[in-house]
Design a protein around this motif. Structure first.
Motif, PDB file in Angstrom:
ATOM      1  N   ASN A  26     -11.808  41.698  15.162  1.00 18.58           N
ATOM      2  CA  ASN A  26     -11.328  42.529  16.263  1.00 18.58           C
ATOM      3  C   ASN A  26      -9.974  42.029  16.761  1.00 18.58           C
ATOM      4  O   ASN A  26      -9.039  42.827  16.986  1.00 18.58           O
ATOM      5  CB  ASN A  26     -12.349  42.515  17.408  1.00 18.58           C
ATOM      6  CG  ASN A  26     -11.956  43.445  18.548  1.00 18.58           C
ATOM      7  OD1 ASN A  26     -11.578  44.587  18.316  1.00 18.58           O
ATOM      8  ND2 ASN A  26     -12.037  42.949  19.772  1.00 18.58           N
ATOM      9  N   ARG A  29      -7.166  42.523  14.054  1.00 13.79           N
ATOM     10  CA  ARG A  29      -6.792  43.936  13.898  1.00 13.79           C
ATOM     11  C   ARG A  29      -5.825  44.362  14.992  1.00 13.79           C
ATOM     12  O   ARG A  29      -4.823  45.041  14.716  1.00 13.79           O
ATOM     13  CB  ARG A  29      -8.046  44.798  13.932  1.00 13.79           C
ATOM     14  CG  ARG A  29      -7.784  46.291  13.753  1.00 13.79           C
ATOM     15  CD  ARG A  29      -8.966  47.097  14.236  1.00 13.79           C
ATOM     16  NE  ARG A  29      -9.236  46.822  15.659  1.00 13.79           N
ATOM     17  CZ  ARG A  29     -10.268  47.350  16.323  1.00 13.79           C
ATOM     18  NH1 ARG A  29     -11.136  48.120  15.714  1.00 13.79           N
ATOM     19  NH2 ARG A  29     -10.449  47.058  17.600  1.00 13.79           N
ATOM     20  N   ASP A  30      -6.079  43.940  16.245  1.00 21.30           N
ATOM     21  CA  ASP A  30      -5.184  44.310  17.342  1.00 21.30           C
ATOM     22  C   ASP A  30      -3.829  43.652  17.193  1.00 21.30           C
ATOM     23  O   ASP A  30      -2.790  44.258  17.483  1.00 21.30           O
ATOM     24  CB  ASP A  30      -5.813  43.902  18.674  1.00 21.30           C
ATOM     25  CG  ASP A  30      -7.060  44.720  18.972  1.00 21.30           C
ATOM     26  OD1 ASP A  30      -7.239  45.795  18.355  1.00 21.30           O
ATOM     27  OD2 ASP A  30      -7.875  44.264  19.810  1.00 21.30           O
ATOM     28  N   THR A  33      -1.901  45.577  14.597  1.00 17.47           N
ATOM     29  CA  THR A  33      -1.406  46.844  15.152  1.00 17.47           C
ATOM     30  C   THR A  33      -0.177  46.607  16.014  1.00 17.47           C
ATOM     31  O   THR A  33       0.786  47.394  15.988  1.00 17.47           O
ATOM     32  CB  THR A  33      -2.516  47.512  15.981  1.00 17.47           C
ATOM     33  OG1 THR A  33      -3.662  47.718  15.148  1.00 17.47           O
ATOM     34  CG2 THR A  33      -2.053  48.845  16.533  1.00 17.47           C
ATOM     35  N   HIS A  89      -4.620  36.893  21.376  1.00 17.62           N
ATOM     36  CA  HIS A  89      -5.337  38.132  21.692  1.00 17.62           C
ATOM     37  C   HIS A  89      -6.112  37.997  23.001  1.00 17.62           C
ATOM     38  O   HIS A  89      -6.257  38.966  23.771  1.00 17.62           O
ATOM     39  CB  HIS A  89      -6.290  38.473  20.548  1.00 17.62           C
ATOM     40  CG  HIS A  89      -7.029  39.751  20.744  1.00 17.62           C
ATOM     41  ND1 HIS A  89      -8.304  39.801  21.297  1.00 17.62           N
ATOM     42  CD2 HIS A  89      -6.685  41.054  20.485  1.00 17.62           C
ATOM     43  CE1 HIS A  89      -8.717  41.039  21.338  1.00 17.62           C
ATOM     44  NE2 HIS A  89      -7.754  41.843  20.853  1.00 17.62           N
ATOM     45  N   LEU A  95      -3.136  43.928  24.384  1.00 15.86           N
ATOM     46  CA  LEU A  95      -3.475  44.065  22.966  1.00 15.86           C
ATOM     47  C   LEU A  95      -4.820  44.747  22.764  1.00 15.86           C
ATOM     48  O   LEU A  95      -5.057  45.382  21.728  1.00 15.86           O
ATOM     49  CB  LEU A  95      -3.499  42.685  22.294  1.00 15.86           C
ATOM     50  CG  LEU A  95      -2.147  41.976  22.124  1.00 15.86           C
ATOM     51  CD1 LEU A  95      -2.357  40.578  21.593  1.00 15.86           C
ATOM     52  CD2 LEU A  95      -1.244  42.772  21.182  1.00 15.86           C
ATOM     53  N   HIS A  96      -5.703  44.628  23.739  1.00 16.62           N
ATOM     54  CA  HIS A  96      -7.038  45.194  23.584  1.00 16.62           C
ATOM     55  C   HIS A  96      -6.995  46.720  23.592  1.00 16.62           C
ATOM     56  O   HIS A  96      -7.731  47.379  22.849  1.00 16.62           O
ATOM     57  CB  HIS A  96      -7.949  44.702  24.709  1.00 16.62           C
ATOM     58  CG  HIS A  96      -7.992  43.201  24.817  1.00 16.62           C
ATOM     59  ND1 HIS A  96      -8.610  42.552  25.862  1.00 16.62           N
ATOM     60  CD2 HIS A  96      -7.504  42.221  24.006  1.00 16.62           C
ATOM     61  CE1 HIS A  96      -8.482  41.243  25.701  1.00 16.62           C
ATOM     62  NE2 HIS A  96      -7.817  41.028  24.571  1.00 16.62           N
ATOM     63  N   GLY A  98      -4.197  48.533  23.004  1.00 20.45           N
ATOM     64  CA  GLY A  98      -3.125  49.059  22.176  1.00 20.45           C
ATOM     65  C   GLY A  98      -1.945  49.561  22.976  1.00 20.45           C
ATOM     66  O   GLY A  98      -1.144  50.338  22.450  1.00 20.45           O
TER      67      GLY A  98
END
Length: 278
Positions: A26, A29-30, A33, A89, A95-96, A98
């Motif tokens: 998780n 991935r953030d 992105t 993160h 970041l959570h 987006g």
């Protein structure tokens, strides 16, 4: 540990690793992105980082020597990188959801540049280090070692092998020799030329070493009077100036000390008549 216990241990390890990967997936991935990756790339990004960690761990268990140390360094480096990105993160709430700007992982520019460089270089490093590790594993030739227990069993079996009792060879009685023919008389006159030829062809052998003292011919010990008599006879026609110890020693074959005594005696005998005449 029995086989069932080992199976439970491996299953528990796989479960823990799977759950840890889900948590780390998780965060990674953030981060991907935020650095500009699309949805597919962001979905695969955690496999690039944490997947190489698993590959390096397997390589560490297989390789030895310098290759094993290299795999340990790769494992430590990617573990630290994953830890840093998970930490970032947790510090950046944007970041959570987006909502963070692309390429912005920290407010301080030097820290942001470092984090972006770290996040974007991990996929390239995975290609390089992953290929190198796979090549090392494929070219690795493990040294085959025989277990000590098997070696002991083999040695014991060899030393205590069931051997058939050896049967001693039959002893045969010595055959009685046949009657020897009567000796043939040979004329001694016919053997004479052969013996003479053998005597003529015999050559004296050179000495091969020092002759022992016991084999030497003892030399008679001469008294002082005998030495003086021999010296007088050997040097009767010598001038007085030629009466030297070395010359007398060689003439009568005696020691240097006795030769000096003989020299003085002979010189005294020859100079005494001259002085008396004068």
């Amino acid at each position: 540990m029995n086989r069932f216990g080992k199976g439970l241990l491996v299953a528990a390890l796989v479960g823990v690793v799977g759950m840890a990967f889900r948590v780390s997936w998780n965060a990674l991935r953030d981060v991907a992105t935020a650095t500009g990756a699309d949805s597919t790339a962001a979905l695969l990004y955690p496999f690039v980082v944490d997947g190489l960690m698993a590959l390096a761990l397997v390589a560490t268990l297989v390789l030895t020597g310098d290759s094993r140390r290299f795999a340990l360094r790769v494992l430590a480096a990617y573990t630290l990188a994953s830890l840093v990105l998970n930490y970032v993160h947790g510090l950046v709430p944007e970041l959570h959801g987006g909502s963070v700007d692309w390429g912005r992982l920290a407010d301080w520019d030097p820290a942001n540049w470092t984090l972006v460089l770290l996040a974007t270089s991990l996929p390239v490093g995975s290609i390089y280090f992953g290929s190198d590790l796979v090549a090392k594993v494929l070219h690795h030739r493990p040294i085959e070692t025989t277990p000590i227990s098997e070696w002991v069993d083999t040695s014991t079996n060899r030393s205590t092998a069931d051997l058939e009792e050896s049967t001693p060879a039959p002893v045969t009685a010595a055959e009685t020799p046949a009657a020897l023919p009567a000796p043939v008389s040979v004329d001694p006159i016919e053997l004479a030329p052969v013996r003479s030829a053998a005597a003529e062809s015999t050559r004296p052998r050179g000495a091969t070493g020092r002759v022992p003292d016991a084999a030497r011919t003892p030399r008679p010990v001469r008294t002082a009077d005998e030495l003086l008599t021999e010296a007088r006879s050997a040097t009767a026609d010598w001038p007085v100036n030629d009466l030297t110890a070395e010359g007398i020693r060689k003439a009568v074959r005696t020691s240097p000390a006795k030769a000096r005594v003989l020299r003085e005696t002979l010189r005294a005998e020859r100079t005494a008549p001259a002085e008396a005449t004068a």
